[in-house]
Design a protein around this motif. Structure first.
Motif, short mmCIF file in Angstrom:
data_model
loop_
_atom_site.label_atom_id
_atom_site.label_comp_id
_atom_site.label_asym_id
_atom_site.label_seq_id
_atom_site.Cartn_x
_atom_site.Cartn_y
_atom_site.Cartn_z
N SER A 140 0.71 -1.27 0.06
CA SER A 140 -0.01 -0.03 0.06
C SER A 140 0.84 1.41 0.10
O SER A 140 0.42 2.23 -0.38
N GLN B 123 1.91 1.80 -3.37
CA GLN B 123 1.07 2.10 -4.33
C GLN B 123 0.69 3.62 -4.27
O GLN B 123 0.50 4.51 -5.25
N MET B 124 0.74 3.98 -2.71
CA MET B 124 0.30 5.61 -2.49
C MET B 124 1.55 6.49 -3.14
O MET B 124 1.31 7.54 -3.45
N LYS C 290 0.40 12.33 -9.42
CA LYS C 290 -0.68 13.29 -9.07
C LYS C 290 0.35 14.63 -9.23
O LYS C 290 -0.06 15.70 -9.82
N ASN D 260 -5.59 14.70 -10.71
CA ASN D 260 -6.42 13.88 -9.35
C ASN D 260 -6.85 12.44 -9.79
O ASN D 260 -7.57 12.15 -10.92
N LEU E 11 -9.84 9.49 -8.86
CA LEU E 11 -10.91 8.90 -7.90
C LEU E 11 -10.45 7.74 -7.04
O LEU E 11 -9.55 6.80 -7.60
N TYR E 12 -11.42 7.28 -5.97
CA TYR E 12 -10.84 6.38 -4.97
C TYR E 12 -11.12 5.05 -5.84
O TYR E 12 -10.09 4.01 -5.91
N ASP E 13 -12.14 4.83 -6.77
CA ASP E 13 -12.15 3.74 -7.61
C ASP E 13 -11.20 3.46 -8.38
O ASP E 13 -10.69 2.43 -8.80
N GLU E 14 -10.47 4.49 -9.06
CA GLU E 14 -9.21 4.47 -10.01
C GLU E 14 -8.17 4.09 -9.55
O GLU E 14 -7.65 2.88 -10.00
N VAL E 15 -8.07 4.39 -8.02
CA VAL E 15 -6.93 3.97 -7.45
C VAL E 15 -6.85 2.35 -6.98
O VAL E 15 -6.08 1.80 -7.35
N LEU E 16 -8.16 2.13 -6.55
CA LEU E 16 -8.23 0.57 -6.59
C LEU E 16 -7.96 -0.23 -7.63
O LEU E 16 -7.61 -1.47 -7.38
#
Length: 80
Positions: free
Chosen positions: A35, A38-39, A46, A52, A54-59
């Motif tokens: 994780s 990943q971040m 970014k 930016n 979206l949360y779903d994109e990151v997942l």
């Protein structure tokens, strides 16, 4: 652009330039891709491209291919 994304990916996962990786490398099969890595990838993309995610994109960014696809999509939406 794909080369820069791959460079960020390699740095975050500490993969040397001499090691072969494919766009199909995935998070589940790569112990170094945790994780934090990943971040690190997300934050560097970014900052570099001023986009930016979206949360779903990151997942869904669980392969190098998906990272490239989503980043390129974001840039095209931005008009670069």
């Amino acid at each position: 652009m794909a080369d820069k994304i791959e460079e960020i990916f390699r740095e975050a996962l500490d993969i040397s330039d001499s090691d072969n990786i494919s766009d199909d490398i995935c998070m589940e099969d790569t112990p170094a891709w945790d994780s934090l890595a990943q971040m690190t990838i997300i934050i560097r993309l970014k900052k570099l491209y001023e986009i930016n995610f979206l949360y779903d994109e990151v997942l869904s960014m669980n392969t190098l291919r998906k990272i490239k696809e989503i980043t390129e999509k974001k840039l095209s939406e931005k008009g670069r």
